[in-house]
Every structure is written in structure tokens, then in C-alpha cells.
Design a protein around this motif. Structure first.
Motif, PDB file in Angstrom:
ATOM      1  N   ARG A 210     -47.686  20.589  15.241  1.00  0.00           N
ATOM      2  CA  ARG A 210     -47.956  21.671  14.280  1.00  0.00           C
ATOM      3  C   ARG A 210     -47.246  22.967  14.602  1.00  0.00           C
ATOM      4  N   GLY A 211     -46.562  23.482  13.603  1.00  0.00           N
ATOM      5  CA  GLY A 211     -45.892  24.775  13.741  1.00  0.00           C
ATOM      6  C   GLY A 211     -44.584  24.699  14.509  1.00  0.00           C
ATOM      7  N   ILE A 212     -44.242  23.528  15.062  1.00  0.00           N
ATOM      8  CA  ILE A 212     -43.035  23.427  15.884  1.00  0.00           C
ATOM      9  C   ILE A 212     -42.053  22.395  15.339  1.00  0.00           C
ATOM     10  N   GLY A 213     -42.494  21.171  15.212  1.00  0.00           N
ATOM     11  CA  GLY A 213     -41.556  20.152  14.740  1.00  0.00           C
ATOM     12  C   GLY A 213     -42.158  18.768  14.791  1.00  0.00           C
ATOM     13  N   TYR A 214     -41.328  17.798  15.199  1.00  0.00           N
ATOM     14  CA  TYR A 214     -41.750  16.391  15.181  1.00  0.00           C
ATOM     15  C   TYR A 214     -41.282  15.702  16.448  1.00  0.00           C
ATOM     16  N   ARG A 215     -41.934  14.585  16.774  1.00  0.00           N
ATOM     17  CA  ARG A 215     -41.454  13.775  17.877  1.00  0.00           C
ATOM     18  C   ARG A 215     -41.826  12.327  17.616  1.00  0.00           C
ATOM     19  N   MET A 216     -41.091  11.408  18.257  1.00  0.00           N
ATOM     20  CA  MET A 216     -41.407   9.990  18.141  1.00  0.00           C
ATOM     21  C   MET A 216     -42.483   9.663  19.161  1.00  0.00           C
ATOM     22  N   ARG A 217     -43.446   8.883  18.729  1.00  0.00           N
ATOM     23  CA  ARG A 217     -44.455   8.408  19.665  1.00  0.00           C
ATOM     24  C   ARG A 217     -43.742   7.585  20.734  1.00  0.00           C
TER      25      ARG A 217
END
Ligand code: CA
Length: 219
Positions: A210-217
Motif C-alpha cells: 500500500r502506497g508504495i508499489g507491488y511485489r511478487m509473492r
């Protein structure tokens, strides 16, 4: 870790060098582009693009010739165009003044993780959960069956896969996939993430930070 700080502003440079040294980094400073190119080897270069003697982007391109160095561009608020030029010229990340040492340290670590794991031998394909992502053929398969993606959906997926579980900021995704840092593209990013998630049909695989970005599990 050896850090080269390229910065002509004495006050900013002194404060940053003190903080970095306190956190265990060896820091060398260059006050100009010429000094930066003459400096000793570093693992990470923190590069201010507004230099007195040369265009910072030219310095960046020459430093970039050595692919084992991580480059973080340091810009001031309101210098979006600079950031885009920096990322296009091969910077790994950027940070906006003023920033805290904790944020800088996190970015240095993330950049070095990427540099160390990918620059030597960029992976041609990667398995993520039940999916196989082929960076050369630009395809993603589940059990040998290709999942059709649009060009941007694939670029988005490939960027996240290459980060190997590290967070990729929304700004870096906009820069890498859309070649812009214009905030108005943010909605388009969210739409593409949603359609990518729906097509991959792997709940939880692409995590929102949240508020930053995305990542792969991590699988
Ligand atoms: Ca400057």
C-alpha cells in the motif's frame, strides 16, 4: 559496501556522508562529473544530475558502461523530467530530496540485490508458482499452456518477476513500462495490474504494498 556520492552541494553531501558512514558504508565523494569519472571503484553511485561541469546524464551513461555498479539518481522535488532521463539512461532507481537515511538504505539494498542477482547472467526464464515466465519469447505458461497477455501486461509481469520478491515502486513501474513518471498514468497501472491478476488467476501472486508499489509473492 563502497558508495560514491556525486554531489556539488557541500552541506547536503557532508550530512549524507556522515549518515552513511554511521551506517557502515565506505563513502567517497566527487564534487563534479570529472571527479566522479576519475574516482575509484564503487558498488553504488548516488548521482546528483545537476553538476557544475557536465550533464549528469552523460556521467551516468559512462558509469553505466560498467554493469556491475548500482546507480541511484538523486533529484529534487519537481524534477520529474530529470528522473525520467536518468532512468532511461540506465539508472537503477532514484530518490527525491529531502529523504531519510532509512529510505536511502532500503533503496541501496534493493538495487544491490538486483545488480548482484541479474547483471552477471540475466535469467532467460523464471518459474513463479505454477507459472513459467520466458523473458526471451515474452510468454507466460501454466502447465505448458500459454496465457495471452498484452505487451504492457507482460512488461509489468516481467519487471515484477525480475525483482524476485522485492517491492517495485509504482514510479519505477511507470518508468519501465510506460516510460513516464507522470502521476496521471497511475490509474492505467492499476487497471493493468487488475487485468494481469485476472488473467494469471493466481490469487495473492502479485501483492500490493500500500502506497508504495507491488511485489511478487515469494514461491
Ligand atoms: Ca547539484
Amino acid at each position: 559496501m563502497r558508495v560514491l556520492l556525486v554531489e556539488d552541494d557541500d552541506r547536503f553531501a557532508d550530512a549524507l556522508m556522515t549518515a552513511l558512514r554511521r551506517h557502515g558504508y565506505q563513502v567517497e565523494r566527487a564534487r563534479s562529473g570529472g571527479e566522479a569519472l576519475a574516482a575509484g571503484a564503487a558498488e553504488v553511485v548516488l548521482l546528483d544530475l545537476g553538476l557544475p561541469d557536465m550533464d549528469g546524464v552523460d556521467v551516468l551513461r559512462q558509469v553505466r558502461a560498467d554493469s556491475q555498479i548500482g546507480i541511484i539518481v538523486v533529484t529534487a522535488r519537481g524534477e520529474e523530467a530529470q528522473r525520467v532521463r536518468g532512468l532511461r539512461a540506465g539508472a537503477d532507481d532514484y530518490i527525491v530530496k529531502p529523504f531519510g537515511i532509512a529510505e536511502l538504505e532500503a533503496r541501496i539494498e534493493a538495487v544491490m540485490r538486483r545488480v548482484r542477482s541479474h547483471r552477471h547472467a540475466p535469467a532467460e526464464s523464471a518459474c513463479v508458482g505454477p507459472l513459467e515466465v520466458d523473458h526471451v519469447r515474452r510468454s507466460v505458461c501454466r502447465d505448458g499452456v500459454e496465457i495471452p497477455l498484452t505487451r504492457k501486461e507482460f512488461d509489468l509481469l516481467a519487471t515484477l518477476v525480475r525483482a524476485e520478491g522485492a517491492v517495485v515502486t509504482r514510479e519505477s513501474l511507470l518508468a519501465e513500462v510506460w516510460h513516464t513518471t507522470w502521476g496521471g498514468t497511475m490509474r492505467s497501472l492499476e487497471v493493468h495490474v487488475a487485468s494481469l491478476r485476472a488473467k494469471l488467476n493466481e490469487p495473492g501472486l502479485i501483492e500490493t504494498v500500500r502506497g508504495i508499489g507491488y511485489r511478487m509473492r515469494k514461491s
